[in-house]
Design an enzyme around this catalytic site. Structure first.
Site: not given
Ligand code: S3P
Length: 415
Positions: A375, A155, A302
């Site tokens: 998640r 990012q 993630d």
């Protein structure tokens, strides 16, 4: 209950955000298919539309008409999506747009200075709420910089490179370890002046729009990880994951699963739009503990919550270090995972930068606090499949951020 059968996945979330943004920088119409229906990618779409970009639904695809950015009338609502806000900060800075960014409670707690600092070195004028949203950017004459990112973060890297597309001179970014490289790969293919050398990426001002494109977004390996993990830990399971992205910067989870001893066959791989895509079979086999170090973290950042769930079912010690970035995701995922697994009776130690887990341990049913994090909800749903007693989630609906079809697909595959 075992899972068996075949499953395909909605398009990769990281590529989908970028496909929409890069189509907005392209000349003419681009057509994108297999975009995920989750709220995060929708946030990118509505923010771009608010900046004057035309995006039409054509059947199940979307067609984006590039060019014509304008200042939005209202604050841009990025919802829960860190990728939307962080990449758009760079992109809109490059287009000389004035905009204010807002989002939900989770996004309100996430650090934006990691983007605003390099952008202010590029001479972008901005204001924020002490490094958090609301953030406002003002049209500025931005300049290229050489930026050494303290964090391996796609990012941060992407925001700086995107700003570089509208800056005077060259913009370079280096990062401590290579994070996902979709921005670099896609921009190169679409004709930007961008080069890479290991952890260094360099770009400069776009002198003409990007090329328009047609793209079918490959299946999301991060969504697929929850199904691969289920097949790995639930006895007698065997699942075929169709057409998922095999980009090397995203395969950390699958390497970890293989090291832990899960049954895995890479059935087929092929190339499409500059990415490797593959079909993979995963089946149950006894697992062993694993060590994950800081350099490996970007490749499975993630997926770490589900890796920890796997580790509770694996033989021996597992240790995950250098994962402090998990504390600034949609929630503090180190805290969320440890709190919930402690309730379920796992043998887990919380570290400032990771976890130590001893397995295998029979998990018990519990009431799980999701912290409204998609998640965490998916990881603990899978933990529930091997628990003694019921697992209930306080907000199961939050899976709709990335994977609204998660529960119905799991139900379809359960035998
Ligand atoms: C993303 C990068 C990662 C990841 C996020 C998506 C992206 O964040 O956690 O879900 O699409 O660039 P960081 O780069 O900040 O680690």
């Amino acid at each position: 209950m075992a899972i068996k059968g075949k499953i395909s996945f909605p398009g990769d979330k990281s590529i989908s955000h970028r496909a929409l943004m890069f189509a907005a920088l392209a000349d003419g119409d681009s057509r994108i298919s297999n975009l995920p229906t989750g709220a995060d990618v929708q946030s990118t779409r509505t923010c771009l539309e608010a900046c004057g970009i035309q995006i039409k639904d054509v059947g199940d695809d979307v067609v984006v008409t590039g060019g014509g950015f304008s200042d939005p009338d209202q604050p841009l609502d990025c919802g829960n999506s860190g990728t939307t806000i962080r990449l758009l900060l760079g992109l809109l800075a490059s287009q000389g747009i004035n905009a204010t960014f807002i989002g939900d409670n989770s996004l309100s707690n996430r650090p934006m200075n990691r983007i605003l600092d390099p952008l202010s070195q590029m001479e972008l004028e901005s204001n924020s709420n002490e490094g958090k949203i609301p953030v406002t950017i003002h049209k500025s004459n931005i300049k290229g910089i050489t930026y050494q990112s303290p964090v391996a973060s796609a990012q941060i890297k992407s925001a700086v490179l995107l700003a570089g597309l509208g800056a005077d001179g060259k913009t370079s970014v280096t990062e401590p370890f290579l994070s996902r490289d979709h921005t670099e790969k896609m921009l190169k293919r679409l004709g930007a002046n961008l080069s890479t050398n290991g952890v260094l990426s360099t770009t400069s001002r776009l002198i003409s729009p990007l090329s328009n494109f047609n793209l079918s977004v490959p299946g999301d390996p991060s969504s697929a990880a929850f199904f691969a993990a289920t097949a790995a830990i639930v006895p007698e399971s065997e699942i075929i994951l169709n057409g998922i992205l095999h980009n090397p910067t995203r395969m950390g989870f699958y390497s970890a699963l293989q090291k832990m001893g899960a049954g895995m066959d890479f059935i087929d791989t092929w190339e499409e739009a500059g990415e490797t895509i593959g079909t993979l079979k995963v089946f149950h086999q006894p697992l062993k503990g694993i060590t994950i170090t800081k350099d490996e973290v970007p490749g499975l950042i993630d997926e770490l919550p589900i890796v920890v769930i796997l580790a509770t079912q694996a033989n021996g010690k597992s240790e995950i270090r250098g994962a402090e970035e998990l504390r600034v995701k949609e929630c503090d995922r180190i805290h969320a995972v440890c709190k919930n697994l402690n309730k379920m009776g796992a043998d887990i130690k919380e570290l400032h930068d990771g976890f130590i887990i001893y397995g295998p341990k029979q998990l018990n049913g519990a009431e799980i606090k999701t912290f409204h994090d998609h998640r965490i909800a998916m990881a603990f749903t899978i933990a529930g499949l091997v628990a003694n007693g019921d697992v209930t989630l306080d907000y199961p609906e939050c899976v709709s951020i990335s994977f609204p079809e998660f529960y119905s697909e799991l139900e379809r595959l359960r035998q």
